[in-house]
Design a protein around this motif. Structure first.
Motif, PDB file in Angstrom:
ATOM      1  N   LEU A   1       5.276   7.231  -5.795  1.00  0.00           N
ATOM      2  CA  LEU A   1       5.256   6.225  -4.728  1.00  0.00           C
ATOM      3  C   LEU A   1       6.615   5.540  -4.587  1.00  0.00           C
ATOM      4  CD1 LEU A   1       1.700   4.820  -5.356  1.00  0.00           C
ATOM      5  CD2 LEU A   1       2.545   5.509  -3.117  1.00  0.00           C
TER       6      LEU A   1
ATOM      7  N   ASP B   1       0.851  -1.182   0.000  1.00  0.00           N
ATOM      8  CA  ASP B   1       0.000   0.000   0.000  1.00  0.00           C
ATOM      9  C   ASP B   1       0.890   1.236   0.000  1.00  0.00           C
ATOM     10  OD1 ASP B   1       0.011   1.325   2.964  1.00  0.00           O
ATOM     11  OD2 ASP B   1       0.303  -0.848   3.089  1.00  0.00           O
ATOM     12  N   GLY B   2       0.272   2.395  -0.254  1.00  0.00           N
ATOM     13  CA  GLY B   2       1.026   3.642  -0.212  1.00  0.00           C
ATOM     14  C   GLY B   2       0.145   4.859  -0.408  1.00  0.00           C
ATOM     15  N   TYR B   3       0.558   5.964   0.192  1.00  0.00           N
ATOM     16  CA  TYR B   3      -0.136   7.252   0.094  1.00  0.00           C
ATOM     17  C   TYR B   3       0.114   7.872  -1.277  1.00  0.00           C
ATOM     18  CZ  TYR B   3      -0.990  12.256   0.830  1.00  0.00           C
ATOM     19  OH  TYR B   3      -1.437  13.547   0.720  1.00  0.00           O
ATOM     20  N   VAL B   4      -0.963   8.324  -1.905  1.00  0.00           N
ATOM     21  CA  VAL B   4      -0.879   8.962  -3.220  1.00  0.00           C
ATOM     22  C   VAL B   4      -1.137  10.459  -3.056  1.00  0.00           C
ATOM     23  CG1 VAL B   4      -1.796   9.044  -5.565  1.00  0.00           C
ATOM     24  CG2 VAL B   4      -1.643   6.847  -4.353  1.00  0.00           C
ATOM     25  N   SER B   5      -0.148  11.261  -3.371  1.00  0.00           N
ATOM     26  CA  SER B   5      -0.270  12.716  -3.249  1.00  0.00           C
ATOM     27  C   SER B   5      -0.940  13.296  -4.484  1.00  0.00           C
ATOM     28  CB  SER B   5       1.114  13.345  -3.085  1.00  0.00           C
ATOM     29  OG  SER B   5       1.031  14.759  -3.182  1.00  0.00           O
TER      30      SER B   5
ATOM     31  N   SER C   1       7.780   3.369  -1.562  1.00  0.00           N
ATOM     32  CA  SER C   1       6.740   2.333  -1.690  1.00  0.00           C
ATOM     33  C   SER C   1       6.851   1.647  -3.050  1.00  0.00           C
ATOM     34  CB  SER C   1       5.342   2.954  -1.517  1.00  0.00           C
ATOM     35  OG  SER C   1       5.202   3.528  -0.241  1.00  0.00           O
TER      36      SER C   1
ATOM     37  N   PRO D   1      -5.887  13.815  -1.925  1.00  0.00           N
ATOM     38  CA  PRO D   1      -5.055  12.645  -1.595  1.00  0.00           C
ATOM     39  C   PRO D   1      -5.886  11.368  -1.566  1.00  0.00           C
ATOM     40  CG  PRO D   1      -4.698  14.446  -0.031  1.00  0.00           C
ATOM     41  CD  PRO D   1      -5.905  14.803  -0.830  1.00  0.00           C
ATOM     42  N   THR D   2      -5.227  10.257  -1.746  1.00  0.00           N
ATOM     43  CA  THR D   2      -5.874   8.960  -1.607  1.00  0.00           C
ATOM     44  C   THR D   2      -4.831   7.944  -1.166  1.00  0.00           C
ATOM     45  OG1 THR D   2      -7.382   7.377  -2.671  1.00  0.00           O
ATOM     46  CG2 THR D   2      -5.546   8.212  -4.005  1.00  0.00           C
ATOM     47  N   TRP D   3      -5.226   6.697  -1.086  1.00  0.00           N
ATOM     48  CA  TRP D   3      -4.325   5.625  -0.677  1.00  0.00           C
ATOM     49  C   TRP D   3      -4.523   4.467  -1.633  1.00  0.00           C
ATOM     50  CZ3 TRP D   3      -1.638   6.926   3.830  1.00  0.00           C
ATOM     51  CH2 TRP D   3      -0.659   6.008   4.238  1.00  0.00           C
ATOM     52  N   ASN D   4      -3.474   3.991  -2.246  1.00  0.00           N
ATOM     53  CA  ASN D   4      -3.546   2.805  -3.101  1.00  0.00           C
ATOM     54  C   ASN D   4      -3.154   1.581  -2.280  1.00  0.00           C
ATOM     55  OD1 ASN D   4      -4.437   4.204  -5.295  1.00  0.00           O
ATOM     56  ND2 ASN D   4      -2.596   3.912  -6.534  1.00  0.00           N
ATOM     57  N   TYR D   5      -3.792   0.449  -2.583  1.00  0.00           N
ATOM     58  CA  TYR D   5      -3.529  -0.756  -1.794  1.00  0.00           C
ATOM     59  C   TYR D   5      -4.047  -1.988  -2.518  1.00  0.00           C
ATOM     60  CZ  TYR D   5      -8.483  -0.368  -0.466  1.00  0.00           C
ATOM     61  OH  TYR D   5      -9.856  -0.273  -0.496  1.00  0.00           O
TER      62      TYR D   5
END
Length: 202
Positions: free
Chosen positions: A183, A77-81, A188, A92-96
């Protein structure tokens, strides 16, 4: 699971590979004592079942035989700016990557438990790069009996596979590429690699 169908990929081979590669997850169940979760190594049998074991004193152990449970496997997973997108009007969102397995549990007998823990240790010892693999026969018979008596083996007959592979499939290729690069640069690389190799289904 995420409601956006863009993040579904009902590719059983891919999902089995994720389960095999991660090899660890959470078992959730409703019990008379309230909801409970256990964090466990998972062993996929290859025929639609997943095995695990718990300490005999675990709060879930006495409730699992015959119960329907949810096993959850988390991938990278990782934070998407939003700064990585061309359009500034983004958030922002989070991919996983995540996999849910729902099914009924049966308690394993002693022979099945021994087979499970032997297969688990053999599988993961093969991944250790240095030295000779550890094997169960390195234990004294008394030690092996004592350890096996302290755990209980279970098998889930998986009835439903549910996946979320949230990899920016709702963005165009340029934005996905920039997000993957961002990422990776931020530490990530695993989720970045999934974004590059999987992308939209079809």
């Amino acid at each position: 699971m995420h409601p956006n169908p863009a993040f579904r990929r009902a590719d059983r081979v891919l999902l089995e590979a994720m389960l095999e590669e991660v090899g660890f997850g959470m078992i959730f169940a409703a019990t008379p004592d309230g909801p409970r979760v256990a964090h466990v190594p998972l062993l996929y049998t290859g025929d639609g079942a997943v095995q695990f074991h718990l300490a005999r004193g675990n709060a879930l152990t006495r409730h699992l035989d015959g119960a329907t449970v949810l096993a959850v496997v988390n991938g990278p997973d990782g934070y998407v700016s939003p700064r990585w997108y061309a359009d500034p009007d983004q958030v922002p969102t989070w991919n996983y990557a995540a996999l849910e397995l729902e099914g009924r549990v049966r308690r394993m007998d002693d022979e099945g438990l021994l087979g499970q823990v032997t297969a688990l240790s053999d599988k993961h010892e093969a991944r250790v790069s240095e030295g000779a693999p550890w094997t169960m026969d390195k234990l004294s018979p008394a030690r092996k009996r004592g350890l096996l008596a302290s755990i209980v083996g279970f098998e889930i007959e998986v009835q439903v596979w549910r996946e979320t592979l949230k990899l920016s499939q709702n963005k165009d290729i340029a934005d996905r590429t920039r997000a993957a690069d961002g990422l990776e640069a931020e530490g990530s690389p695993a989720i970045a690699q999934l974004m590059r190799t999987l992308g939209p289904a079809g």
